[in-house]
Write an enzyme that holds these catalytic residues in place. Structure first.
Site, PDB file in Angstrom:
ATOM      1  N   LYS A  70     -12.444  -5.344   3.560  1.00  8.85           N
ATOM      2  CA  LYS A  70     -12.836  -4.884   2.228  1.00  8.85           C
ATOM      3  C   LYS A  70     -13.883  -5.810   1.631  1.00  8.85           C
ATOM      4  O   LYS A  70     -13.827  -7.027   1.803  1.00  8.85           O
ATOM      5  CB  LYS A  70     -11.627  -4.868   1.284  1.00  8.85           C
ATOM      6  CG  LYS A  70     -10.542  -3.897   1.693  1.00  8.85           C
ATOM      7  CD  LYS A  70      -9.342  -3.986   0.770  1.00  8.85           C
ATOM      8  CE  LYS A  70      -8.265  -3.010   1.196  1.00  8.85           C
ATOM      9  NZ  LYS A  70      -7.049  -3.173   0.373  1.00  8.85           N
ATOM     10  N   TYR A  80     -14.513  -1.311  -4.510  1.00  7.22           N
ATOM     11  CA  TYR A  80     -14.504  -1.920  -3.189  1.00  7.22           C
ATOM     12  C   TYR A  80     -14.864  -0.934  -2.095  1.00  7.22           C
ATOM     13  O   TYR A  80     -14.661   0.257  -2.211  1.00  7.22           O
ATOM     14  CB  TYR A  80     -13.173  -2.606  -2.893  1.00  7.22           C
ATOM     15  CG  TYR A  80     -11.933  -1.766  -3.015  1.00  7.22           C
ATOM     16  CD1 TYR A  80     -11.272  -1.312  -1.874  1.00  7.22           C
ATOM     17  CD2 TYR A  80     -11.396  -1.458  -4.257  1.00  7.22           C
ATOM     18  CE1 TYR A  80     -10.103  -0.564  -1.986  1.00  7.22           C
ATOM     19  CE2 TYR A  80     -10.233  -0.723  -4.375  1.00  7.22           C
ATOM     20  CZ  TYR A  80      -9.599  -0.277  -3.226  1.00  7.22           C
ATOM     21  OH  TYR A  80      -8.453   0.470  -3.331  1.00  7.22           O
ATOM     22  N   ASP A 106       5.200  -1.500  -5.658  1.00  9.15           N
ATOM     23  CA  ASP A 106       4.980  -2.945  -5.572  1.00  9.15           C
ATOM     24  C   ASP A 106       6.184  -3.752  -6.066  1.00  9.15           C
ATOM     25  O   ASP A 106       6.349  -4.901  -5.682  1.00  9.15           O
ATOM     26  CB  ASP A 106       3.721  -3.351  -6.332  1.00  9.15           C
ATOM     27  CG  ASP A 106       2.444  -2.939  -5.607  1.00  9.15           C
ATOM     28  OD1 ASP A 106       2.513  -2.610  -4.402  1.00  9.15           O
ATOM     29  OD2 ASP A 106       1.375  -2.931  -6.253  1.00  9.15           O
TER      30      ASP A 106
END
Length: 183
Positions: free
Chosen positions: A73, A133, A172
């Protein structure tokens, strides 16, 4: 002469990219990517996908990786400020389990290159941040993995002063510890 300064970090392959910014009273111009110059700077990834996210202060996205389709990335912030982190998951690496962090902002215009084999995440430090990104592999949702953002085995020193509550996605919140997954 290159319009970029490529700074090798303490983990091989993780590179901070400082673009040359041309500014005057009208604003500024800068290149954000040029394949030949990036190859000269050690970044040879062929990017296939661009992504963008918007988040508010205290949002922590990550730490994410793809298990069998790893992604390199090239990340940057176009609005606001984040603390960006790459954790080395390459089993054969002398820096396995180590991390590199960098502040990326609309002011410093720095980019962060994260090679394949790393977990990646960021914490929003400003009231709001827009994060963009490039990836060198397509996203495969069934292949996604994650690890705890605050795993003591990795010991990331997140800049938490003034952040208040850390805001995580539901997935997460349940990411496993660093040592609990295998590739």
């Amino acid at each position: 002469m290159s319009n970029f300064n490529f700074i090798q970090t303490e983990i091989e392959g993780v590179i901070i990219v400082e673009p040359k910014v041309f500014g005057d009273s009208r604003g500024y111009f800068m290149e954000t990517y040029e394949e030949r110059k990036f190859a000269e700077g050690g970044i040879t990834a062929s990017f296939v996908q661009d992504n963008q996210s918007k988040s508010t202060k205290g949002v922590l996205r990550g730490l994410h990786f793809q298990k069998t389709h790893p992604q390199a990335k090239l990340v940057r912030v176009i609005k606001g400020e984040v603390y960006d982190v790459a954790v080395d998951l390459r089993k054969d690496s002398p820096t396995y389990g180590s991390y590199v962090g960098a502040v990326l902002s609309e002011e410093n215009k720095k980019q962060f290159f994260i090679p394949r084999g790393f977990a990646h995440g960021f914490l929003v430090l400003s009231d709001e941040a827009e994060f963009v990104y490039k990836c060198d592999e397509f996203y495969h949702p069934e292949d996604e993995g994650g690890m705890m953002w605050n795993d003591p085995a990795v010991g990331i020193q997140w800049p938490l002063e003034g952040i208040g509550e850390i805001k995580l996605s539901e997935k997460d919140k349940v990411n496993p510890a660093f040592g609990s997954f295998c590739f």
